[in-house]
Motif scaffolding. Structure first.
Motif, PDB file in Angstrom:
ATOM      1  N   LEU A  14       0.813  -1.221   0.000  1.00 26.31           N
ATOM      2  CA  LEU A  14       0.000   0.000   0.000  1.00 26.31           C
ATOM      3  C   LEU A  14       0.844   1.269   0.000  1.00 26.31           C
ATOM      4  O   LEU A  14       0.315   2.373   0.117  1.00 26.31           O
ATOM      5  CB  LEU A  14      -0.923   0.008   1.228  1.00 26.31           C
ATOM      6  CG  LEU A  14      -1.897  -1.166   1.355  1.00 26.31           C
ATOM      7  CD1 LEU A  14      -2.662  -1.074   2.670  1.00 26.31           C
ATOM      8  CD2 LEU A  14      -2.845  -1.213   0.174  1.00 26.31           C
ATOM      9  N   THR A  15       2.139   1.127  -0.152  1.00 30.43           N
ATOM     10  CA  THR A  15       3.070   2.244  -0.022  1.00 30.43           C
ATOM     11  C   THR A  15       2.683   3.444  -0.875  1.00 30.43           C
ATOM     12  O   THR A  15       2.653   4.583  -0.386  1.00 30.43           O
ATOM     13  CB  THR A  15       4.503   1.800  -0.368  1.00 30.43           C
ATOM     14  OG1 THR A  15       4.829   0.671   0.453  1.00 30.43           O
ATOM     15  CG2 THR A  15       5.500   2.905  -0.143  1.00 30.43           C
ATOM     16  N   GLN A  16       2.367   3.227  -2.137  1.00 30.71           N
ATOM     17  CA  GLN A  16       2.073   4.355  -3.032  1.00 30.71           C
ATOM     18  C   GLN A  16       0.757   5.051  -2.701  1.00 30.71           C
ATOM     19  O   GLN A  16       0.489   6.142  -3.202  1.00 30.71           O
ATOM     20  CB  GLN A  16       2.082   3.904  -4.489  1.00 30.71           C
ATOM     21  CG  GLN A  16       0.980   2.921  -4.850  1.00 30.71           C
ATOM     22  CD  GLN A  16       1.046   2.506  -6.313  1.00 30.71           C
ATOM     23  OE1 GLN A  16       1.745   3.136  -7.102  1.00 30.71           O
ATOM     24  NE2 GLN A  16       0.333   1.461  -6.673  1.00 30.71           N
ATOM     25  N   LEU A  17      -0.057   4.471  -1.812  1.00 33.04           N
ATOM     26  CA  LEU A  17      -1.336   5.067  -1.443  1.00 33.04           C
ATOM     27  C   LEU A  17      -1.257   5.906  -0.162  1.00 33.04           C
ATOM     28  O   LEU A  17      -2.214   6.594   0.185  1.00 33.04           O
ATOM     29  CB  LEU A  17      -2.393   3.981  -1.253  1.00 33.04           C
ATOM     30  CG  LEU A  17      -2.643   3.066  -2.451  1.00 33.04           C
ATOM     31  CD1 LEU A  17      -3.653   1.995  -2.087  1.00 33.04           C
ATOM     32  CD2 LEU A  17      -3.086   3.863  -3.660  1.00 33.04           C
ATOM     33  N   VAL A  18      -0.132   5.844   0.542  1.00 38.77           N
ATOM     34  CA  VAL A  18      -0.002   6.536   1.832  1.00 38.77           C
ATOM     35  C   VAL A  18       0.200   8.033   1.616  1.00 38.77           C
ATOM     36  O   VAL A  18       1.142   8.456   0.963  1.00 38.77           O
ATOM     37  CB  VAL A  18       1.179   5.960   2.653  1.00 38.77           C
ATOM     38  CG1 VAL A  18       1.367   6.749   3.947  1.00 38.77           C
ATOM     39  CG2 VAL A  18       0.949   4.489   2.942  1.00 38.77           C
ATOM     40  N   SER A  19      -0.713   8.834   2.185  1.00 38.08           N
ATOM     41  CA  SER A  19      -0.555  10.287   2.113  1.00 38.08           C
ATOM     42  C   SER A  19      -0.052  10.859   3.428  1.00 38.08           C
ATOM     43  O   SER A  19       0.497  11.956   3.468  1.00 38.08           O
ATOM     44  CB  SER A  19      -1.877  10.959   1.729  1.00 38.08           C
ATOM     45  OG  SER A  19      -2.858  10.735   2.717  1.00 38.08           O
ATOM     46  N   ARG A  20      -0.248  10.110   4.526  1.00 33.49           N
ATOM     47  CA  ARG A  20       0.214  10.542   5.846  1.00 33.49           C
ATOM     48  C   ARG A  20       0.396   9.311   6.709  1.00 33.49           C
ATOM     49  O   ARG A  20      -0.379   8.352   6.620  1.00 33.49           O
ATOM     50  CB  ARG A  20      -0.829  11.458   6.493  1.00 33.49           C
ATOM     51  CG  ARG A  20      -0.463  11.965   7.893  1.00 33.49           C
ATOM     52  CD  ARG A  20      -1.638  12.668   8.575  1.00 33.49           C
ATOM     53  NE  ARG A  20      -2.736  11.754   8.861  1.00 33.49           N
ATOM     54  CZ  ARG A  20      -2.809  10.974   9.952  1.00 33.49           C
ATOM     55  NH1 ARG A  20      -1.854  10.985  10.845  1.00 33.49           N
ATOM     56  NH2 ARG A  20      -3.859  10.180  10.142  1.00 33.49           N
ATOM     57  N   SER A  21       1.441   9.323   7.537  1.00 34.71           N
ATOM     58  CA  SER A  21       1.641   8.224   8.485  1.00 34.71           C
ATOM     59  C   SER A  21       2.142   8.785   9.811  1.00 34.71           C
ATOM     60  O   SER A  21       2.949   9.702   9.835  1.00 34.71           O
ATOM     61  CB  SER A  21       2.632   7.189   7.936  1.00 34.71           C
ATOM     62  OG  SER A  21       3.908   7.768   7.766  1.00 34.71           O
ATOM     63  N   THR A  22       1.628   8.207  10.901  1.00 31.51           N
ATOM     64  CA  THR A  22       2.066   8.592  12.238  1.00 31.51           C
ATOM     65  C   THR A  22       2.326   7.319  13.019  1.00 31.51           C
ATOM     66  O   THR A  22       1.405   6.526  13.259  1.00 31.51           O
ATOM     67  CB  THR A  22       0.993   9.424  12.979  1.00 31.51           C
ATOM     68  OG1 THR A  22       0.675  10.566  12.183  1.00 31.51           O
ATOM     69  CG2 THR A  22       1.498   9.864  14.339  1.00 31.51           C
ATOM     70  N   TRP A  23       3.574   7.136  13.367  1.00 33.79           N
ATOM     71  CA  TRP A  23       4.002   5.982  14.156  1.00 33.79           C
ATOM     72  C   TRP A  23       4.262   6.490  15.555  1.00 33.79           C
ATOM     73  O   TRP A  23       5.016   7.449  15.736  1.00 33.79           O
ATOM     74  CB  TRP A  23       5.249   5.384  13.508  1.00 33.79           C
ATOM     75  CG  TRP A  23       5.919   4.289  14.267  1.00 33.79           C
ATOM     76  CD1 TRP A  23       5.397   3.067  14.591  1.00 33.79           C
ATOM     77  CD2 TRP A  23       7.256   4.297  14.764  1.00 33.79           C
ATOM     78  NE1 TRP A  23       6.319   2.328  15.262  1.00 33.79           N
ATOM     79  CE2 TRP A  23       7.486   3.060  15.380  1.00 33.79           C
ATOM     80  CE3 TRP A  23       8.281   5.230  14.754  1.00 33.79           C
ATOM     81  CZ2 TRP A  23       8.680   2.731  15.978  1.00 33.79           C
ATOM     82  CZ3 TRP A  23       9.475   4.901  15.356  1.00 33.79           C
ATOM     83  CH2 TRP A  23       9.674   3.665  15.947  1.00 33.79           C
ATOM     84  N   ALA A  24       3.634   5.890  16.579  1.00 32.85           N
ATOM     85  CA  ALA A  24       3.753   6.406  17.940  1.00 32.85           C
ATOM     86  C   ALA A  24       4.064   5.296  18.926  1.00 32.85           C
ATOM     87  O   ALA A  24       3.714   4.139  18.713  1.00 32.85           O
ATOM     88  CB  ALA A  24       2.463   7.111  18.338  1.00 32.85           C
ATOM     89  N   GLY A  25       4.696   5.684  20.014  1.00 30.30           N
ATOM     90  CA  GLY A  25       5.059   4.759  21.079  1.00 30.30           C
ATOM     91  C   GLY A  25       6.548   4.856  21.345  1.00 30.30           C
ATOM     92  O   GLY A  25       7.304   5.315  20.503  1.00 30.30           O
ATOM     93  N   ASP A  26       6.933   4.486  22.538  1.00 27.84           N
ATOM     94  CA  ASP A  26       8.349   4.517  22.885  1.00 27.84           C
ATOM     95  C   ASP A  26       8.650   3.419  23.889  1.00 27.84           C
ATOM     96  O   ASP A  26       7.774   2.622  24.234  1.00 27.84           O
ATOM     97  CB  ASP A  26       8.765   5.894  23.422  1.00 27.84           C
ATOM     98  CG  ASP A  26       7.992   6.308  24.658  1.00 27.84           C
ATOM     99  OD1 ASP A  26       7.613   5.423  25.467  1.00 27.84           O
ATOM    100  OD2 ASP A  26       7.772   7.505  24.837  1.00 27.84           O
ATOM    101  N   ILE A  27       9.864   3.404  24.379  1.00 25.83           N
ATOM    102  CA  ILE A  27      10.298   2.346  25.279  1.00 25.83           C
ATOM    103  C   ILE A  27       9.502   2.337  26.585  1.00 25.83           C
ATOM    104  O   ILE A  27       9.400   1.322  27.255  1.00 25.83           O
ATOM    105  CB  ILE A  27      11.815   2.452  25.544  1.00 25.83           C
ATOM    106  CG1 ILE A  27      12.337   1.163  26.145  1.00 25.83           C
ATOM    107  CG2 ILE A  27      12.128   3.653  26.427  1.00 25.83           C
ATOM    108  CD1 ILE A  27      13.829   1.020  26.087  1.00 25.83           C
ATOM    109  N   LYS A  28       8.894   3.469  26.943  1.00 26.11           N
ATOM    110  CA  LYS A  28       8.131   3.552  28.181  1.00 26.11           C
ATOM    111  C   LYS A  28       6.660   3.180  28.008  1.00 26.11           C
ATOM    112  O   LYS A  28       5.919   3.118  28.973  1.00 26.11           O
ATOM    113  CB  LYS A  28       8.239   4.959  28.768  1.00 26.11           C
ATOM    114  CG  LYS A  28       9.640   5.289  29.235  1.00 26.11           C
ATOM    115  CD  LYS A  28       9.705   6.679  29.823  1.00 26.11           C
ATOM    116  CE  LYS A  28      11.125   6.995  30.240  1.00 26.11           C
ATOM    117  NZ  LYS A  28      11.256   8.340  30.772  1.00 26.11           N
ATOM    118  N   SER A  29       6.227   2.952  26.785  1.00 23.42           N
ATOM    119  CA  SER A  29       4.833   2.599  26.561  1.00 23.42           C
ATOM    120  C   SER A  29       4.711   1.111  26.262  1.00 23.42           C
ATOM    121  O   SER A  29       5.641   0.476  25.771  1.00 23.42           O
ATOM    122  CB  SER A  29       4.233   3.435  25.432  1.00 23.42           C
ATOM    123  OG  SER A  29       4.875   3.181  24.224  1.00 23.42           O
ATOM    124  N   CYS A  30       3.554   0.587  26.547  1.00 22.63           N
ATOM    125  CA  CYS A  30       3.313  -0.847  26.396  1.00 22.63           C
ATOM    126  C   CYS A  30       3.177  -1.257  24.939  1.00 22.63           C
ATOM    127  O   CYS A  30       3.591  -2.338  24.557  1.00 22.63           O
ATOM    128  CB  CYS A  30       2.052  -1.203  27.164  1.00 22.63           C
ATOM    129  SG  CYS A  30       1.606  -2.923  27.066  1.00 22.63           S
TER     130      CYS A  30
END
Length: 161
Positions: A14-30
């Motif tokens: 689906l790469t060519q269809l992505v207009s926005r992406s938000t990846w969230a989370g860190d080492i302190k989150s589950c």
């Protein structure tokens, strides 16, 4: 960036269809989350983004895989030109499942291995403490049970407990 969706019909890039992406989370989150907007333009020659609840989603940055999880929501914009996909990795199950456990003279790493095994979660490297704990957990989230073991081990190591 690369985005793959997998379900019983196979894998779709689906790469060519992505207009926005938000990846969230860190080492302190589950758990980690991924939210992407996919372009859906029927009048343009783009593949149709077929994404359903429960589909597997994998997301890469420049070279490393950043996310591996499952679709929890799909929303289509009122103009039907974008779909917003919200996914979570398997860590979300640790927060959303509760357990009743009694551990006696058990290490935090053994607790993690037991819970992961019971809930079908694969593990990478687990921090070894060597600390042993005895504790009852009544209706606690799996994440809290795991974190409590490591918190107690750290306190004992610092001489606090």
């Amino acid at each position: 960036m690369k985005l793959l969706r997998t379900n019983s019909d196979g894998t779709q890039d689906l790469t060519q269809l992505v207009s926005r992406s938000t990846w969230a989370g860190d080492i302190k989150s589950c758990s980690r989350s991924l939210e992407v907007d996919l372009v859906s333009l029927p009048d343009v020659e783009l593949p149709e983004a077929s994404v359903d609840l429960g589909d597997h989603v994998a997301f890469w940055g420049e070279k490393d895989q950043l996310f591996d999880g499952f679709v929890f929501s799909v929303q289509t914009a009122t103009d039907a030109r974008t779909k917003t996909i919200r996914s979570y990795d398997r860590g979300v199950y640790l927060n959303n499942n509760q357990g009743y456990y009694r551990f006696t003279n058990t290490t935090p790493e053994a607790v993690v291995q037991q819970l992961a095994g019971e809930f079908g979660l694969s593990l990478g490297a687990i921090a070894s403490t060597g600390h042993r704990l005895s504790r009852n957990f009544l209706g606690q989230s799996l994440y809290k049970i795991m974190a409590t073991g490591y918190t107690l081990a750290a306190a004992a190591h610092r001489g606090v407990g």
